[in-house]
Design an enzyme around this catalytic site. Sequence first.
Site, mmCIF file in Angstrom:
data_model
loop_
_atom_site.group_PDB
_atom_site.id
_atom_site.type_symbol
_atom_site.label_atom_id
_atom_site.label_comp_id
_atom_site.label_asym_id
_atom_site.label_seq_id
_atom_site.Cartn_x
_atom_site.Cartn_y
_atom_site.Cartn_z
ATOM 1 N N HIS A 1 33.910 -38.975 -33.068
ATOM 2 C CA HIS A 1 32.583 -38.456 -32.276
ATOM 3 C C HIS A 1 32.879 -37.544 -30.934
ATOM 4 O O HIS A 1 34.089 -37.707 -30.163
ATOM 5 C CB HIS A 1 31.641 -39.430 -32.098
ATOM 6 C CG HIS A 1 30.861 -39.787 -33.222
ATOM 7 N ND1 HIS A 1 31.433 -40.989 -34.102
ATOM 8 C CD2 HIS A 1 29.632 -39.408 -33.775
ATOM 9 C CE1 HIS A 1 30.521 -41.114 -35.001
ATOM 10 N NE2 HIS A 1 29.569 -40.226 -34.864
ATOM 11 N N LYS B 1 29.647 -39.218 -26.346
ATOM 12 C CA LYS B 1 29.061 -40.477 -27.151
ATOM 13 C C LYS B 1 29.098 -41.660 -26.174
ATOM 14 O O LYS B 1 30.147 -41.883 -25.816
ATOM 15 C CB LYS B 1 29.565 -40.562 -28.569
ATOM 16 C CG LYS B 1 28.852 -41.557 -29.302
ATOM 17 C CD LYS B 1 29.242 -41.609 -30.901
ATOM 18 C CE LYS B 1 28.343 -42.798 -31.593
ATOM 19 N NZ LYS B 1 27.023 -43.065 -31.282
#
Length: 272
Positions: free
Chosen positions: A158, A162
């Site tokens: 990600h 995040k």
Amino acid sequence: MTRTVITGISGRMGSTLVRLAKAASDLAVVGATVRPGSPLSGQDAGLVARLGTPLDVLAQDDLGRALDGAKADVVVDFTGPEATLHHAKVCAGRGVALVVGTTGFTPEGRARLAEHAKRIPIVAAPNMSVGVNLVIRMAAELARVLGPSFDVEVLEAHHRMKKDAPSGTALKLAEVLVDALGRSKDDLTFAREGQTGARPPGEIGVQALRGGDVVGEHTVYFFGEGERIELTHRATNRDQFATGALRAARWVAGRAPGLYDMADVLGLQGKT
Ligand SMILES: NC(=O)C1=CN([C@@H]2O[C@H](COP(=O)(O)OP(=O)(O)OC[C@H]3O[C@@H](n4cnc5c(N)ncnc54)[C@H](OP(=O)(O)O)[C@@H]3O)[C@@H](O)[C@H]2O)C=CC1
Ligand SMILES: O=C(O)C1=N[C@H](C(=O)O)C[C@H](O)C1
């Protein structure tokens, strides 16, 4: 027409939800929120969500205020665990359905969400993409058929912003793999370092990468003797998460109280 309130509209998912909800002929955005105390409070939601056009709905920094007079059917929430639990309490108090995309809940947080779901219908899923939900089911099926002779590892990647790790989706994959293989949560390994020794039979590894602008990637590896299966989903933008969440919003409005997931929304037979 499903009357929808969207929270956290300055965020990556919140702004995507506003854009796609505005474009949908069967949804009306009747309220929007930003973080309490945000200087964006009181501004037009279309501008806060960077649509480039006004929406004629003012962003509020309090969900209760956004719901006042809105006659909302559903709230769609992709914010953070504490904010979502507060929003769930507000929705439960007013009898408004809720869609939760937020990840990173503690076990206690999940239990609090389940308590609120005794009063209102809530759809909660760590990944609202139809494709990912099919991958989750396929992973369980592969694990069941391949059995314990294959070593199973989950890898996710990600973007650098995040906040939680591993991703909610990776944890969901781990949960269904544990079930499918008849293992326990104690078999999950979240990091390896040093003299770890040979891989214990039945171990399920879950690893997280973070960097750049990666939207969301998940791979389940099944490592066998002389062969390897890799089941991968790569999200290249956030629209499919938002499309799934808005599908959940249409589905959950007017349902009986309960905690539902995307398998319910998608009509997939049996839960994984
Ligand atoms: N289920 C799924 O399919 C998906 C889930 N997610 C999850 O969704 C969540 C949000 O992700 P993302 O959009 O990338 O994160 P962002 O940080 O971009 O957005 C979160 C937004 O929520 C706002 N916010 C925080 N607290 C409140 C509050 N009390 N009231 C209203 N707004 C609030 C933040 O405001 P501020 O900017 O002022 O802090 C921010 O704008 C994460 O948990 C992520 O893991 C993400 C993608 C898909
Ligand atoms: O934070 C994100 O961005 C995402 N979070 C979700 C998760 O934690 O699984 C889903 C998606 O991969 C994007």
